[in-house]
Design an enzyme around this catalytic site. Structure first.
Site, PDB file in Angstrom:
ATOM      1  N   ARG A   1       0.907  -1.335  -0.095  1.00 22.52           N
ATOM      2  CA  ARG A   1      -0.077  -0.175  -0.180  1.00 22.52           C
ATOM      3  C   ARG A   1       0.818   1.335  -0.041  1.00 22.52           C
ATOM      4  O   ARG A   1       0.602   2.274   0.507  1.00 22.52           O
ATOM      5  CB  ARG A   1      -0.990  -0.109   1.257  1.00 22.52           C
ATOM      6  CG  ARG A   1      -1.868  -1.074   1.239  1.00 22.52           C
ATOM      7  CD  ARG A   1      -2.866  -1.030  -0.009  1.00 22.52           C
ATOM      8  NE  ARG A   1      -3.837  -2.202   0.340  1.00 22.52           N
ATOM      9  CZ  ARG A   1      -3.711  -3.277  -0.195  1.00 22.52           C
ATOM     10  NH1 ARG A   1      -2.480  -3.608  -0.931  1.00 22.52           N
ATOM     11  NH2 ARG A   1      -4.785  -4.272  -0.281  1.00 22.52           N
TER      12      ARG A   1
ATOM     13  N   GLU B   1      -5.117   3.371   6.324  1.00 23.53           N
ATOM     14  CA  GLU B   1      -4.829   3.391   4.699  1.00 23.53           C
ATOM     15  C   GLU B   1      -5.781   4.204   3.991  1.00 23.53           C
ATOM     16  O   GLU B   1      -5.128   4.886   2.743  1.00 23.53           O
ATOM     17  CB  GLU B   1      -5.576   1.846   4.301  1.00 23.53           C
ATOM     18  CG  GLU B   1      -5.117   1.649   2.818  1.00 23.53           C
ATOM     19  CD  GLU B   1      -5.819   0.383   2.468  1.00 23.53           C
ATOM     20  OE1 GLU B   1      -5.516  -0.956   3.044  1.00 23.53           O
ATOM     21  OE2 GLU B   1      -6.524   0.271   1.383  1.00 23.53           O
TER      22      GLU B   1
ATOM     23  N   SER C   1     -10.652  -0.537   3.454  1.00 26.18           N
ATOM     24  CA  SER C   1     -10.252  -0.913   4.393  1.00 26.18           C
ATOM     25  C   SER C   1      -9.613   0.487   5.063  1.00 26.18           C
ATOM     26  O   SER C   1      -9.234   1.277   4.442  1.00 26.18           O
ATOM     27  CB  SER C   1      -8.831  -1.703   4.167  1.00 26.18           C
ATOM     28  OG  SER C   1      -9.298  -3.008   3.597  1.00 26.18           O
TER      29      SER C   1
HETATM   30  C1  LIG Z   1     -15.418  -0.816  -0.883  1.00 28.23           C
HETATM   31  C2  LIG Z   1     -13.905  -0.402  -0.910  1.00 28.23           C
HETATM   32  C3  LIG Z   1     -13.129  -1.571  -1.367  1.00 28.23           C
HETATM   33  C4  LIG Z   1     -11.480  -1.263  -1.414  1.00 28.23           C
HETATM   34  N1  LIG Z   1     -10.817  -2.314  -1.750  1.00 28.23           N
HETATM   35  C5  LIG Z   1      -9.495  -2.300  -1.943  1.00 28.23           C
HETATM   36  C6  LIG Z   1      -8.521  -3.161  -2.183  1.00 28.23           C
HETATM   37  O1  LIG Z   1      -9.052  -4.355  -1.879  1.00 28.23           O
HETATM   38  N2  LIG Z   1      -7.280  -3.095  -2.452  1.00 28.23           N
HETATM   39  C7  LIG Z   1      -6.951  -1.918  -2.296  1.00 28.23           C
HETATM   40  O2  LIG Z   1      -5.629  -1.518  -2.443  1.00 28.23           O
HETATM   41  N3  LIG Z   1      -7.587  -0.560  -2.359  1.00 28.23           N
HETATM   42  C8  LIG Z   1      -8.982  -0.968  -1.992  1.00 28.23           C
HETATM   43  N4  LIG Z   1      -9.819   0.227  -1.851  1.00 28.23           N
HETATM   44  C9  LIG Z   1      -9.314   1.631  -1.873  1.00 28.23           C
HETATM   45  C10 LIG Z   1      -9.145   2.253  -3.213  1.00 28.23           C
HETATM   46  O3  LIG Z   1     -10.125   1.493  -4.132  1.00 28.23           O
HETATM   47  C11 LIG Z   1      -7.904   2.427  -3.878  1.00 28.23           C
HETATM   48  O4  LIG Z   1      -7.153   3.124  -3.086  1.00 28.23           O
HETATM   49  C12 LIG Z   1      -8.212   3.191  -5.253  1.00 28.23           C
HETATM   50  O5  LIG Z   1      -6.711   2.994  -5.832  1.00 28.23           O
HETATM   51  C13 LIG Z   1      -8.516   4.471  -4.859  1.00 28.23           C
HETATM   52  O6  LIG Z   1      -8.762   5.192  -6.181  1.00 28.23           O
HETATM   53  P1  LIG Z   1      -9.366   6.552  -6.443  1.00 28.23           P
HETATM   54  O7  LIG Z   1      -9.497   7.090  -8.015  1.00 28.23           O
HETATM   55  O8  LIG Z   1     -10.923   6.604  -5.879  1.00 28.23           O
HETATM   56  O9  LIG Z   1      -8.384   7.554  -5.415  1.00 28.23           O
HETATM   57  P2  LIG Z   1      -8.808   8.633  -4.831  1.00 28.23           P
HETATM   58  O10 LIG Z   1      -9.354   8.353  -3.357  1.00 28.23           O
HETATM   59  O11 LIG Z   1      -9.291   9.770  -5.553  1.00 28.23           O
HETATM   60  O12 LIG Z   1      -7.250   9.326  -4.350  1.00 28.23           O
HETATM   61  C14 LIG Z   1      -6.264   8.373  -3.731  1.00 28.23           C
HETATM   62  C15 LIG Z   1      -4.993   9.040  -3.431  1.00 28.23           C
HETATM   63  O13 LIG Z   1      -4.304   9.182  -4.647  1.00 28.23           O
HETATM   64  C16 LIG Z   1      -4.140  10.480  -5.207  1.00 28.23           C
HETATM   65  N5  LIG Z   1      -4.530  10.564  -6.653  1.00 28.23           N
HETATM   66  C17 LIG Z   1      -5.641  10.095  -7.129  1.00 28.23           C
HETATM   67  N6  LIG Z   1      -5.347  10.074  -8.679  1.00 28.23           N
HETATM   68  C18 LIG Z   1      -3.960  10.561  -8.661  1.00 28.23           C
HETATM   69  C19 LIG Z   1      -3.288  10.756  -9.894  1.00 28.23           C
HETATM   70  N7  LIG Z   1      -3.852  10.765 -11.247  1.00 28.23           N
HETATM   71  N8  LIG Z   1      -2.031  11.423  -9.866  1.00 28.23           N
HETATM   72  C20 LIG Z   1      -1.520  11.415  -8.561  1.00 28.23           C
HETATM   73  N9  LIG Z   1      -2.250  11.212  -7.481  1.00 28.23           N
HETATM   74  C21 LIG Z   1      -3.298  10.786  -7.437  1.00 28.23           C
HETATM   75  C22 LIG Z   1      -5.091  11.356  -4.462  1.00 28.23           C
HETATM   76  O14 LIG Z   1      -4.395  12.435  -4.278  1.00 28.23           O
HETATM   77  C23 LIG Z   1      -5.058  10.707  -2.956  1.00 28.23           C
HETATM   78  O15 LIG Z   1      -3.875  10.843  -2.274  1.00 28.23           O
HETATM   79  C24 LIG Z   1     -11.107   0.130  -1.750  1.00 28.23           C
HETATM   80  C25 LIG Z   1     -12.066   1.117  -1.640  1.00 28.23           C
HETATM   81  C26 LIG Z   1     -13.216   0.839  -1.270  1.00 28.23           C
HETATM   82  C27 LIG Z   1     -14.396   1.873  -1.055  1.00 28.23           C
END
Ligand SMILES: Cc1cc2nc3c(=O)[nH]c(=O)nc-3n(C[C@H](O)[C@H](O)[C@H](O)COP(=O)(O)OP(=O)(O)OC[C@H]3O[C@@H](n4cnc5c(N)ncnc54)[C@H](O)[C@@H]3O)c2cc1C
Length: 333
Positions: free
Chosen positions: A157, A321, A225
Site C-alpha cells: 500500500r 490506509e 479498509s
Molecule cells: C469498498 C472499497 C473496497 C476497496 N478495496 C480495496 C482493495 O481491495 N485493495 C486496495 O488496494 N484498495 C482498495 N480500496 C481503496 C481504493 O479503491 C484504492 O485506493 C483506489 O486506488 C483509490 O482510487 P481513487 O481514484 O478513488 O483514488 P482517490 O481516493 O481519489 O485518491 C487516492 C489518493 O491518490 C491520489 N491520486 C489520485 N489520482 C491521482 C493521480 N492521477 N495522480 C497522482 N495522485 C493521484 C489522491 O491525491 C489521493 O491521495 C477500496 C475502497 C473501497 C471504497
C-alpha cells in the site's frame, strides 16, 4: 479544455460521502493542460480512498483522460491507459479482449491514475507487479517524468507517489500482461476455485467474495479498509499469540509478521460500534461506514477510538490506509 467550477459539493466525489465542498474543482481533458495550471491543487480520482472531514480550501483537480491503447509483442500485451479510466472497467476490458492477469484485482473501486499511488492489491496480487511505467507531471520541477517499476518504489500500500503526495500528477499508466498466464489462487478466499479455472471464472469468484464481504459504497458510504494491516516483530507477535492463540497473521519474507487489522478490531467487540453517524461495519471490522449522516468529527473520533482500543489491548498502532483530509491537506491520525 480545462474546466473550472467554484464551490462544488464533494459529497458525490468521494465514496464516504461527507457533506463538504471544495473551493474549486478543475477538470482537465488533455495531459498538456497541466503545464498551464499553477496553484496548490489536490489531485482526486474517484475519491474511494479519500475522506474529506471538513470543507476543503484548496482547488481539487480531476483528470478525464479515458484512453486505453494496446500493443503486443510475442510474449506480452502492453497497455497505455489514461488516468481517468475506471479501474474495474479496465479489468473487464482486459479479460474481454483475452488479456488475463488482472482478474484478482477486479472490483477495486477507483481510477487507474490512483492505482499505483497505494499500489492497490487484493487476493495475493498487487498492481505494481504489472506496471511497466507511470507517466506523471512533476509539479515542483515543472517537467514530465516517466517512472519505471523500480523508480515507483512499490511496497505494501505504498509507492513514491504516496510518499510525495503533492508532487506528481499521474496522467498515464503502462501495464505489461504476460501472454503466459499463471492463475494466482494462493489466497485463502480463492481456495475453492479449481486450478483449471479460466481468468473469467477467477474474476467471477473474486467479485462474489468481495460482494459477500465488503459493503457497496453506493449503498453504504465507506472507503474500504480504513486501516493498514500492521507489521510486527516476531517477538511482539509471540507475546500477542500467548494471550490470543488464534491471532490471524501471516509470515513476511523479512521475518516480521503481518497481523490482520480487522481481526484485532473484531476481538475488541467493536463491530457495530458507533460515534455519531459513523460506525464500524457490522460484518467487516476493518471498514468504517457513514451510516447516519456522519460528519468529519464523527469519523475522526471513531477512528481514534479504534486505534486507542487496539493499542491498549495489543500494543499495536494502527495506521490509516485511507487519506483523511482537513481543509488544507492530509491529517496524521
Ligand atoms: C469498498 C472499497 C473496497 C476497496 N478495496 C480495496 C482493495 O481491495 N485493495 C486496495 O488496494 N484498495 C482498495 N480500496 C481503496 C481504493 O479503491 C484504492 O485506493 C483506489 O486506488 C483509490 O482510487 P481513487 O481514484 O478513488 O483514488 P482517490 O481516493 O481519489 O485518491 C487516492 C489518493 O491518490 C491520489 N491520486 C489520485 N489520482 C491521482 C493521480 N492521477 N495522480 C497522482 N495522485 C493521484 C489522491 O491525491 C489521493 O491521495 C477500496 C475502497 C473501497 C471504497
Amino acid at each position: 479544455m480545462t474546466m473550472h467550477q467554484n464551490s462544488i459539493s464533494l459529497k458525490s466525489l468521494h465514496t464516504f460521502q461527507l457533506p463538504y465542498s471544495a473551493s474549486e474543482v478543475i477538470t482537465i481533458q488533455k495531459a498538456e493542460e497541466l503545464e498551464e495550471i499553477e496553484g496548490n491543487y489536490l489531485v482526486l480520482g474517484e475519491g474511494s480512498n479519500t475522506i474529506f472531514t471538513c470543507d476543503f480550501a484548496r482547488p481539487v483537480l480531476r483528470i478525464a483522460l479515458q484512453h486505453i491503447n494496446v500493443t503486443e509483442t510475442d510474449d506480452s500485451f502492453r497497455l497505455r491507459i489514461g488516468a481517468g479510466v475506471n479501474w474495474h472497467q479496465l479489468v473487464i476490458y482486459t479479460l474481454k479482449h483475452n488479456m488475463p492477469g488482472l482478474e484478482n484485482l477486479a472490483l477495486i473501486p477507483g481510477s487507474v491514475g490512483a492505482a499505483p499511488v497505494q499500489n492497490i492489491g487484493a487476493y495475493g496480487v498487487e498492481v505494481g507487479e504489472f506496471i511497466e511505467n507511470v507517466t506523471a507531471w512533476d509539479r515542483i520541477k515543472r517537467t514530465w517524468r516517466v517512472f519505471d517499476r523500480d523508480a515507483c518504489a512499490f511496497a505494501y500500500r505504498d509507492s513514491i507517489f504516496k510518499r510525495k503526495p503533492d508532487q506528481f500528477v499521474i496522467t498515464e499508466v503502462s501495464l505489461t500482461l504476460p501472454k503466459e498466464w499463471q492463475p494466482q489462487l494462493s489466497y485463502g478466499a480463492l481456495a475453492h476455485v479449481g486450478k483449471d479455472a479460466s481468468a473469467n471464472e477467477i474474476m467471477a469468484a473474486v467479485i462474489a467474495v468481495r460482494n459477500s464481504k465488503l459493503p457497496n459504497p453506493h449503498e453504504i458510504p465507506n472507503a474500504g479498509s480504513f486501516f493498514k494491516n500492521p507489521e510486527v516483530t516476531l517477538k511482539k507477535f509471540k507475546s500477542i499469540q500467548q494471550r490470543h492463540p488464534d491471532v490471524a497473521h501471516y509470515q513476511l519474507a523479512n521475518g516480521n509478521i503481518k497481523l490482520a487489522a480487522g481481526w484485532l478490531i473484531d476481538q475488541l467487540g467493536l463491530k457495530g460500534f458507533q460515534c455519531g453517524g459513523a460506525a464500524v461495519h457490522r460484518q467487516q471490522a476493518l471498514v468504517l461506514i457513514n451510516c447516519e449522516d456522519a460528519d468529519g468529527d464523527d469519523v475522526l473520533t471513531l477512528a481514534r477510538h479504534v486505534q486507542q482500543k487496539v493499542a491498549a489491548e495489543f500494543q499495536v498502532s494502527l495506521e490509516p490506509e485511507v487519506r483523511l483530509m482537513n481543509e488544507q491537506g492530509l491529517i496524521e491520525l
